[in-house]
Design an enzyme around this catalytic site. Structure first.
Site, PDB file in Angstrom:
ATOM      1  N   GLU A 138       1.790   3.625   3.013  1.00  0.00           N
ATOM      2  CA  GLU A 138       2.257   3.036   4.269  1.00  0.00           C
ATOM      3  C   GLU A 138       3.789   3.092   4.327  1.00  0.00           C
ATOM      4  O   GLU A 138       4.495   2.081   4.412  1.00  0.00           O
ATOM      5  CB  GLU A 138       1.657   1.629   4.408  1.00  0.00           C
ATOM      6  CG  GLU A 138       0.116   1.733   4.453  1.00  0.00           C
ATOM      7  CD  GLU A 138      -0.645   0.419   4.382  1.00  0.00           C
ATOM      8  OE1 GLU A 138      -0.009  -0.653   4.451  1.00  0.00           O
ATOM      9  OE2 GLU A 138      -1.887   0.474   4.250  1.00  0.00           O
ATOM     10  N   HIS A 169       0.852  -1.199   0.000  1.00  0.00           N
ATOM     11  CA  HIS A 169       0.000   0.000   0.000  1.00  0.00           C
ATOM     12  C   HIS A 169       0.883   1.243   0.000  1.00  0.00           C
ATOM     13  O   HIS A 169       1.737   1.414   0.868  1.00  0.00           O
ATOM     14  CB  HIS A 169      -0.933  -0.017   1.216  1.00  0.00           C
ATOM     15  CG  HIS A 169      -1.974  -1.091   1.089  1.00  0.00           C
ATOM     16  ND1 HIS A 169      -2.440  -1.824   2.151  1.00  0.00           N
ATOM     17  CD2 HIS A 169      -2.633  -1.550  -0.021  1.00  0.00           C
ATOM     18  CE1 HIS A 169      -3.354  -2.689   1.708  1.00  0.00           C
ATOM     19  NE2 HIS A 169      -3.472  -2.544   0.399  1.00  0.00           N
ATOM     20  N   HIS A 222       2.566  -3.656   6.829  1.00  0.00           N
ATOM     21  CA  HIS A 222       1.590  -2.591   6.553  1.00  0.00           C
ATOM     22  C   HIS A 222       1.605  -1.602   7.711  1.00  0.00           C
ATOM     23  O   HIS A 222       2.241  -1.829   8.735  1.00  0.00           O
ATOM     24  CB  HIS A 222       0.171  -3.175   6.443  1.00  0.00           C
ATOM     25  CG  HIS A 222      -0.052  -3.985   5.203  1.00  0.00           C
ATOM     26  ND1 HIS A 222      -0.805  -3.548   4.153  1.00  0.00           N
ATOM     27  CD2 HIS A 222       0.406  -5.215   4.856  1.00  0.00           C
ATOM     28  CE1 HIS A 222      -0.812  -4.466   3.205  1.00  0.00           C
ATOM     29  NE2 HIS A 222      -0.075  -5.489   3.604  1.00  0.00           N
ATOM     30  N   GLU A 225       0.718  -4.829  11.099  1.00  0.00           N
ATOM     31  CA  GLU A 225       0.212  -3.465  10.957  1.00  0.00           C
ATOM     32  C   GLU A 225       0.998  -2.637  11.960  1.00  0.00           C
ATOM     33  O   GLU A 225       0.812  -2.767  13.169  1.00  0.00           O
ATOM     34  CB  GLU A 225      -1.288  -3.391  11.266  1.00  0.00           C
ATOM     35  CG  GLU A 225      -2.173  -4.157  10.292  1.00  0.00           C
ATOM     36  CD  GLU A 225      -2.537  -3.377   9.030  1.00  0.00           C
ATOM     37  OE1 GLU A 225      -1.961  -2.284   8.784  1.00  0.00           O
ATOM     38  OE2 GLU A 225      -3.402  -3.865   8.294  1.00  0.00           O
TER      39      GLU A 225
HETATM   40  O1  0X9 Z   1      -6.815  -4.319   4.348  1.00  0.00           O
HETATM   41  C1  0X9 Z   1      -5.641  -4.639   4.209  1.00  0.00           C
HETATM   42  O2  0X9 Z   1      -5.130  -4.977   3.146  1.00  0.00           O
HETATM   43  C2  0X9 Z   1      -4.729  -4.621   5.441  1.00  0.00           C
HETATM   44  N1  0X9 Z   1      -4.985  -3.449   6.233  1.00  0.00           N
HETATM   45  S1  0X9 Z   1      -4.491  -1.981   5.654  1.00  0.00           S
HETATM   46  O3  0X9 Z   1      -5.007  -0.967   6.551  1.00  0.00           O
HETATM   47  N2  0X9 Z   1      -2.912  -1.893   5.731  1.00  0.00           N
HETATM   48  O4  0X9 Z   1      -4.941  -1.851   4.297  1.00  0.00           O
HETATM   49  C3  0X9 Z   1      -5.042  -5.840   6.291  1.00  0.00           C
HETATM   50  C4  0X9 Z   1      -4.833  -7.105   5.569  1.00  0.00           C
HETATM   51  C5  0X9 Z   1      -4.951  -8.257   6.478  1.00  0.00           C
HETATM   52  N3  0X9 Z   1      -5.454  -9.353   5.742  1.00  0.00           N
HETATM   53  C6  0X9 Z   1      -5.001 -10.592   5.934  1.00  0.00           C
HETATM   54  N4  0X9 Z   1      -4.058 -10.802   6.796  1.00  0.00           N
HETATM   55  N5  0X9 Z   1      -5.555 -11.561   5.251  1.00  0.00           N
HETATM   56 ZN    ZN Z   2      -1.803  -1.847   4.047  1.00  0.00          ZN
END
Ligand code: 0X9
Ligand code: ZN
Ligand code: CA
Ligand code: CA
Length: 420
Positions: free
Chosen positions: A164, A161, A296, A369
């Site tokens: 980030e 992303h 992330h 995260e």
């Molecule tokens: O939504 C996302 O892609 C991630 N959060 S973000 O705020 N960085 O966009 C979380 C992804 C988590 N998904 C899995 N671990 N499957």
């Molecule tokens: Zn992300």
């Protein structure tokens, strides 16, 4: 920090405004750029999934509220589900890109320098090209770095992303830690000698550069690949992976969405080429990479698969495999103070790298995260003064993963059954 004054803007918006926007594709790009919204009355994963399924990106979760990035059209859809939606004007302390964050060209210089200073244990390669033609680079760190040895391999991916940016700093930190303390710190020396470590420091360079290139941060998330027949640019790389792609309401088929899944699995060149890289690590029929972290921001969480289902145990994830993820995730979280949980405890996602790395490649893997824990710590754009502290905070947690990379199932005492 001052509180923002939420403005309830959605109800008064005439339907005509939306229609006008749709009829004016030339202006739609600016008229319907994503903005931040606060959605209240949201407390369960099911409610968050319902909101995410409109195509909004959920940025921040608290007890009964979420913050989302969404177009006005998507915000109206959330409003239509019966949630209260208010435009959220962030009391941003930072409007302008902070030059303490590493740009693509600065990253290239930093990698060149690490490789030049540590030729025996650090190497770089170009594994592909971004949509706009930037070289996608991988750093390998191991003893005898020029030789593919029979050592457990570990993968770190950063910045799927665009906005980030702290995750790129995490990549720089890791390559400098592992090379800088080699030969002086015995634990790091042993891990570098005993593993082959792959760092993909910026898998979405077009998006990251775009986010930094204006006079203010652009809150950009996706890549910069145009979409046929649409004025909206970009695919959400973390919805474009080829495992249960688009299966479960955890991504969007609309190009305007922040979580647009792309026209097909691996339709984003940046995803296809990371996937090819990972597949290239299958040697003699065996995937060499045993464990991975995809970095992330933000929320201070350690997440594990699956994201497409609320179930812990399901087709492709048995009890031991789930327990291994949970135990290793929890063990790492004790080191950095993040909250460990299954990814879908947050909200359902499909087509993520986590689900693909496990479901397709059987690599035990996590999403970190990173800092901050909430919007109030700076959201996607904390000041660069936090970089040193918040990357070093993950030192012990990452070393724990490297430790267990010989056999992640060791953490539940099942090394004989799974790594025999
Ligand atoms: O939504 C996302 O892609 C991630 N959060 S973000 O705020 N960085 O966009 C979380 C992804 C988590 N998904 C899995 N671990 N499957
Ligand atoms: Zn992300
Ligand atoms: Ca080696
Ligand atoms: Ca190898």
């Amino acid at each position: 920090m001052r509180s923002p004054t939420p403005r309830r803007i959605l109800a008064p918006l005439a339907a005509g405004a939306l229609v006008l926007g749709l009829l004016s594709p030339a202006s739609a790009d600016t008229a319907d750029d994503p903005a931040l919204y606060e959605v209240s009355g949201v407390s369960t994963a099911q409610e968050r999934t319902e909101i995410a399924s409109t195509g909004a990106a959920i940025d921040d979760v608290s007890a009964d509220t979420v913050l989302v990035t969404a177009t006005a059209e998507t915000a109206r859809a959330i409003d239509g589900l019966g949630y209260e939606v208010t435009e959220f004007n962030p009391p941003t302390t930072q409007f302008a890109p902070d030059d303490g964050y590493t740009t693509y060209s600065e990253l290239r210089d930093a990698v060149d320098q690490v490789v030049a200073q540590n030729p025996g244990i650090a190497a770089q390669s170009v594994y592909g090209y971004s949509y706009q033609g930037r070289e996608l680079i991988a750093i390998k760190i191991s003893d005898n770095v020029g030789t593919d040895e029979d050592e457990p391999e570990v993968l770190f991916t950063h910045s799927q992303h665009a906005r980030e940016h702290l995750t790129v700093e995490m990549a720089v930190y890791l390559m400098e830690l592992l090379t800088g303390e080699y030969g002086s710190d015995t634990r790091i020396t042993d891990l570098v000698d005993g593993r082959e470590i792959w760092i993909l420091p910026m898998v979405n360079p077009d998006g990251a550069e775009y986010d930094m290139a204006g006079s203010s941060w652009r809150y950009w998330r996706k890549n910069r690949q145009p979409n046929a027949g649409s004025s909206y640019v970009g695919t959400d790389l973390n919805r474009n992976w080829d495992y249960n792609w688009g299966c479960c309401g955890g991504s969007s088929g609309s190009t305007s969405s922040e979580t647009y899944r792309g026209s097909a699995p691996e339709s984003a060149p940046e995803v296809a080429q990371v996937a090819d890289f990972v597949r290239s690590r299958v040697v003699g029929g065996e995937q060499q990479i045993t464990s991975a972290i995809d970095f992330h921001t933000y929320s201070e969480l350690i997440l594990w698969p699956f994201g497409y289902t609320y179930s812990e145990v399901t087709n492709g994830m048995n009890r031991d495999e789930y327990d291994t993820h949970a135990a290793l995730g929890t063990y790492m979280a004790r080191a950095n103070g993040y909250t460990p949980q299954q990814s879908s405890d947050l909200y359902v996602t499909d087509g993520t790298i986590n689900d693909w790395l496990w479901g397709d490649q059987r690599i035990v893997n996590f999403t970190y995260e990173m800092y901050p824990s909430s919007f109030w710590g700076g959201g996607f754009y904390p000041p660069s003064s936090v970089i040193d502290r918040e990357t070093a905070r993950n030192r012990e947690a990452v070393l724990r993963l490297l430790d267990y990379a010989d056999c992640p199932y060791r953490i539940i005492g099942e090394e004989d059954a799974y790594c025999g």
